[in-house]
Scaffold this motif. Structure first.
Motif, PDB file in Angstrom:
ATOM      1  N   TRP A 253       1.045  -1.200   0.148  1.00 57.69           N
ATOM      2  CA  TRP A 253       0.041  -0.045  -0.117  1.00 57.69           C
ATOM      3  C   TRP A 253       0.846   1.190   0.038  1.00 57.69           C
ATOM      4  O   TRP A 253       1.819   1.308   0.541  1.00 57.69           O
ATOM      5  CB  TRP A 253      -0.894  -0.017   1.281  1.00 57.69           C
TER       6      TRP A 253
ATOM      7  N   PHE B 180      -8.168   1.672   1.190  1.00 62.19           N
ATOM      8  CA  PHE B 180      -7.567   0.432   0.663  1.00 62.19           C
ATOM      9  C   PHE B 180      -8.292   0.013  -0.744  1.00 62.19           C
ATOM     10  O   PHE B 180      -8.371  -1.190  -0.909  1.00 62.19           O
ATOM     11  CB  PHE B 180      -7.617  -0.477   1.633  1.00 62.19           C
TER      12      PHE B 180
ATOM     13  N   GLU C 246      -7.433  -6.796   2.222  1.00 66.41           N
ATOM     14  CA  GLU C 246      -8.477  -5.438   2.165  1.00 66.41           C
ATOM     15  C   GLU C 246      -9.180  -5.435   0.994  1.00 66.41           C
ATOM     16  O   GLU C 246     -10.070  -4.590   0.754  1.00 66.41           O
ATOM     17  CB  GLU C 246      -7.362  -4.255   1.996  1.00 66.41           C
TER      18      GLU C 246
END
Length: 310
Positions: free
Chosen positions: A87, A115, A168
């Motif tokens: 991320w 996310f 996620e």
């Protein structure tokens, strides 16, 4: 990259011919394994000494099939973030600050976006199975033996189902599987669970005839007499107990180096001065310096004279 890739070869002979058209000289066993890997959509696991053309197979497949090449170079400490995805925390923090400045409403919307795809950095494995791919790529997982053993466990999901689970986001699955080539120099054993999901082939050193054919393709301007001597000398070197035996890559590089020196044939002084092109460890070079290299060259020249190649 063309959106209309070349069709897969329909036979072993067609596979060997397609590889040869891109200057990869493959023996029948390797052409068979490559054909089956393509036909059955199975990963191809290539193991062998460094410099024997394992990585080159993936590059050649990408070129001959008109596919993008995605390369994952393995190393000690390679993890999920380096191989699959991570991320973009910097962008996420910036988005949070902007949302805080704009007020509660914007902050609420951001909760569902932090996310999401726009904050996801896709590494090689996720790029290879991205369902947005218009053309399934060739995925090269190079030198898997350099990665730590726990990394292999993560690979199993990719190799079995061509998918990666991102907690996620959910599961990302390829619409059409990539062509996967895994290489290993066998500095350690790869777990059976990985090998079972692949078609396996040991890539050994070529015999003299095939090595000459490789040189003719890779260094087409090399004089025939010089190429014959180079191959014969390297073949003899591989029979000596050296720390690192010269691979085909070194044979090609030595030929190019000798041509740059305008050498037409091998002589003891030229061999002595260029040992560092084919040998990469000082202990090996020290062993071959002086009379040993000259003795080996004399054996090569005598054998070629006896065979009528003088």
């Amino acid at each position: 990259m063309s959106l209309d890739p070349t069709p897969l070869p329909t036979s072993i002979d067609a596979t060997a011919e397609a590889l040869l058209a891109h200057d990869y000289v493959a023996e029948r066993e390797l052409a068979t394994t490559v054909f089956l890997a393509l036909k059955l959509q199975r990963p191809l696991f290539l193991e062998g000494e460094p410099g024997t053309g394992k990585t080159e197979i993936a590059k050649t497949l990408a070129a001959m099939l008109g596919r993008p090449l995605i390369r994952l170079q393995c190393f000690e400490g390679l993890d999920l973030a380096g191989a699959a995805y991570e991320w973009n925390y910097a962008r996420q923090m910036m988005a949070i600050r902007v949302a805080e400045a704009e007020g509660t409403a914007a902050h609420g919307r951001l909760d569902d976006e932090l996310f999401g795809e726009r904050f996801l950095i896709k590494r090689a494995l996720l790029q290879a199975i991205d369902p947005a791919n218009l053309v399934p790529p060739v995925l090269l997982i190079d030198e898997l033996d350099r990665a730590d053993e726990p990394f292999e466990a993560f690979l199993l999901e990719v190799l079995s189902d061509f998918q990666i689970t991102v907690p996620e986001l959910g599961t990302v699955r390829a619409v059409e599987p990539p062509i996967v080539v895994i290489t290993s120099n066998r500095t350690r054993e790869i777990h059976d669970a990985v090998k079972r999901r692949c078609l396996y082939h040991w890539v050994g050193f070529p015999d003299a005839a095939r090595e000459r054919a490789i040189l003719a393709r890779r260094v087409p301007g090399a004089p025939e007499a010089l190429s014959a001597q180079i191959v014969a000398f390297v073949q003899k070197l591989r029979g000596i107990d050296l720390y690192k035996l010269p691979g085909v890559a070194e044979t090609i590089e030595w030929t190019r180096a000798l041509m740059a020196l305008d050498a037409m044939v091998l002589d003891p002084q030229t061999v002595q001065h260029t040992l560092g092109v084919i040998l990469k460890y000082q202990d090996d070079i020290a062993r071959m310096q002086g009379g040993e290299a000259a003795r080996l060259l004399a054996e090569v020249q005598d054998a070629m004279r006896n065979a009528g190649h003088a």
